[in-house]
Design an enzyme around this catalytic site. Structure first.
Site, PDB file in Angstrom:
ATOM      1  N   HIS A   1       5.023  -0.728  10.599  1.00  0.00           N
ATOM      2  CA  HIS A   1       6.208  -1.162  11.328  1.00  0.00           C
ATOM      3  C   HIS A   1       7.515  -0.809  10.630  1.00  0.00           C
ATOM      4  CE1 HIS A   1       4.946  -4.155   8.440  1.00  0.00           C
ATOM      5  NE2 HIS A   1       6.168  -4.620   8.405  1.00  0.00           N
TER       6      HIS A   1
ATOM      7  N   HIS B   1       3.022  -2.236   1.450  1.00  0.00           N
ATOM      8  CA  HIS B   1       3.746  -3.155   2.329  1.00  0.00           C
ATOM      9  C   HIS B   1       2.808  -4.271   2.795  1.00  0.00           C
ATOM     10  CE1 HIS B   1       6.084   0.745   3.534  1.00  0.00           C
ATOM     11  NE2 HIS B   1       6.328   0.370   2.294  1.00  0.00           N
TER      12      HIS B   1
ATOM     13  N   HIS C   1      12.087  11.905   1.035  1.00  0.00           N
ATOM     14  CA  HIS C   1      11.547  10.781   0.269  1.00  0.00           C
ATOM     15  C   HIS C   1      11.954  10.953  -1.188  1.00  0.00           C
ATOM     16  CE1 HIS C   1       8.514   8.203  -1.700  1.00  0.00           C
ATOM     17  NE2 HIS C   1       8.467   7.560  -0.540  1.00  0.00           N
TER      18      HIS C   1
ATOM     19  N   HIS D   1       2.682   7.031  -8.050  1.00  0.00           N
ATOM     20  CA  HIS D   1       4.130   6.863  -8.103  1.00  0.00           C
ATOM     21  C   HIS D   1       4.665   6.974  -9.529  1.00  0.00           C
ATOM     22  CE1 HIS D   1       3.961   6.117  -3.963  1.00  0.00           C
ATOM     23  NE2 HIS D   1       4.815   5.108  -3.855  1.00  0.00           N
TER      24      HIS D   1
END
Length: 416
Positions: A71, A107, A172, A198
């Site tokens: 979302h 998330h 990004h 990351h």
């Protein structure tokens, strides 16, 4: 007097600048959306880049998962997803053997109503739709990349015969661009895998060129180990309208999309400004503070050292990440936060470090739904309205003719 409307959640904040301000807009470049999205989707599925058709791939498989964005993304999943399902079914896989996995990465899981909104009512009522999980116990390790990243993937994705990754392509900060293999790793990977990948943003080479980006190379290697064969990506404008679609090989199709995304989202802001008035872009770009930091970074790239960024980000979901929250509420100075982060990459802590770099460079006036003390712990100054934030910024400048840059979609507007 010049006036501007900037998105704020699902509404807008209006600002007015006094005479004398030298205001200029800085937005993504204008590209006309396609007139017929359905025709564009069918075209790229008929002519995939560097791959046979999806239906042909499906012919040798027993089941499939389609990975979709959560979302927080602008991907028009509910528009293109039925065509992907149709193509897979044409290859011989029953709808009973197709699952849709919402790639949540680090998330929160999407709620049932959100999943329905993401995939559309027809798909939601026809196929199994579920969230991925970042918990290691819910994942299967399928290998290790050459850079040492353990590839732990959500078990439903890892065990599927065919994996299709979807999503939008936009710049990004770590991985050069979103989209492509990134939907699978980190999208459906474990917390361990996400953090290891990351962390390469600190020790590796971070480049706008996806072919020269260490994080991107690692996640593409990881996705290949997990068996990703096909991607469907879109480039949309800042209103979410389809500009072009790309389908096929996970790297070749993605790179074609990156070339367009670069032309759309990278632009020349002109000289650094005294004041930058920015919006994260409204929903979904300002759903939480974790997401809004991207807009803050983009706005800070445009302002002079010592200048002011006035940022509007509704953040109706608060912080958006519990690790990020812990770092913010630790009460450290910017220097202390950055020193702590220099000792080792921490997922969530990287957002606090990004914010600290910004607030070391410039003053930040934050307009949000967050308590004022949250803004203060982030070393920002809280304001009730964007107009008040702008007036506070104007009070700091020592000229009657300040340079002011307006960024209504700062989450999607990047400097060359």
């Amino acid at each position: 007097m010049s006036s501007f409307l900037l998105p704020y959640g699902s509404t807008f904040e209006k600002i007015s600048l006094p005479p004398g301000c030298k205001a200029r807009l800085f937005t993504p470049n204008l590209v006309e959306p396609v007139e017929n999205p359905a025709s564009e989707i069918k075209r790229v599925l008929d002519e995939p880049i560097g791959s046979v058709r999806l239906s042909e791939l499906a012919g040798a498989k027993k089941n499939a998962v389609i990975i979709v964005s959560d979302h927080t993304r602008l991907a028009p999943t509910q528009i293109f997803l039925p065509y992907l399902v149709e193509e897979i079914v044409r290859g011989g896989i029953s709808t009973d053997d197709i699952a849709v996995v919402v790639a949540t990465g680090a998330h929160r899981p999407a709620a049932g109503a959100e999943v329905r909104e993401i995939v559309g009512a027809e798909i939601y009522n026809t196929l199994e739709c579920l969230n991925s999980s970042q918990e290691p116990q819910d994942c299967v390790e399928v290998g290790r990349t050459s850079r040492g990243t353990p590839v732990q993937v959500f078990h439903r994705v890892a065990k599927a015969d065919m994996k299709v990754a979807t999503g939008n392509i936009e710049p990004h900060w770590m991985a050069s661009f979103s989209g492509g293999a990134k939907a699978l790793v980190p999208g459906t990977a474990s917390r361990v895998t996400i953090e290891k990948n990351h962390a390469l943003s600190v020790v590796g080479h971070i480049s706008r060129d996806p072919g020269q980006n260490t994080v991107r190379a690692d996640l593409e290697e990881a996705a290949a180990l997990a068996g990703l064969e096909f991607v469907f990506n879109v480039v949309v404008d800042h209103h979410g309208r389809l500009l072009k679609a790309f389908a096929g090989h996970p790297v070749q199709a993605h790179r074609a999309g990156c070339r367009l995304a670069g032309r759309v989202y990278y632009a020349d802001p002109g000289p650094p400004a005294d004041i930058v008035v920015a919006s994260a872009g409204g929903v979904p770009k300002d759903q939480n503070l974790y997401q809004a930091i991207k807009a803050l970074q983009n706005a800070a790239a445009v302002v002079k050292p010592g200048g002011t960024v006035a940022l509007a980000a509704r953040c109706r979901e608060g912080y958006g990440n519990h690790v990020f929250r812990g770092w913010v509420e630790a009460g450290r100075s910017e220097a202390e936060t950055l020193e702590r982060f220099s000792r080792g990459f921490v997922l969530g802590g990287h957002k606090a470090a990004a914010a600290a770099r910004v607030t070391q460079k410039c003053r930040v006036h934050l307009v949000s739904g967050l308590p004022g003390q949250v803004a203060e712990m982030l070393h920002c100054r809280p304001y009730r309205s964007l107009q008040q934030a702008v007036e506070g910024a104007l009070g700091r400048v020592k000229t009657d003719n300040p340079d002011v840059v307006i960024m209504p979609y700062a989450g999607l507007t990047f400097c060359w």
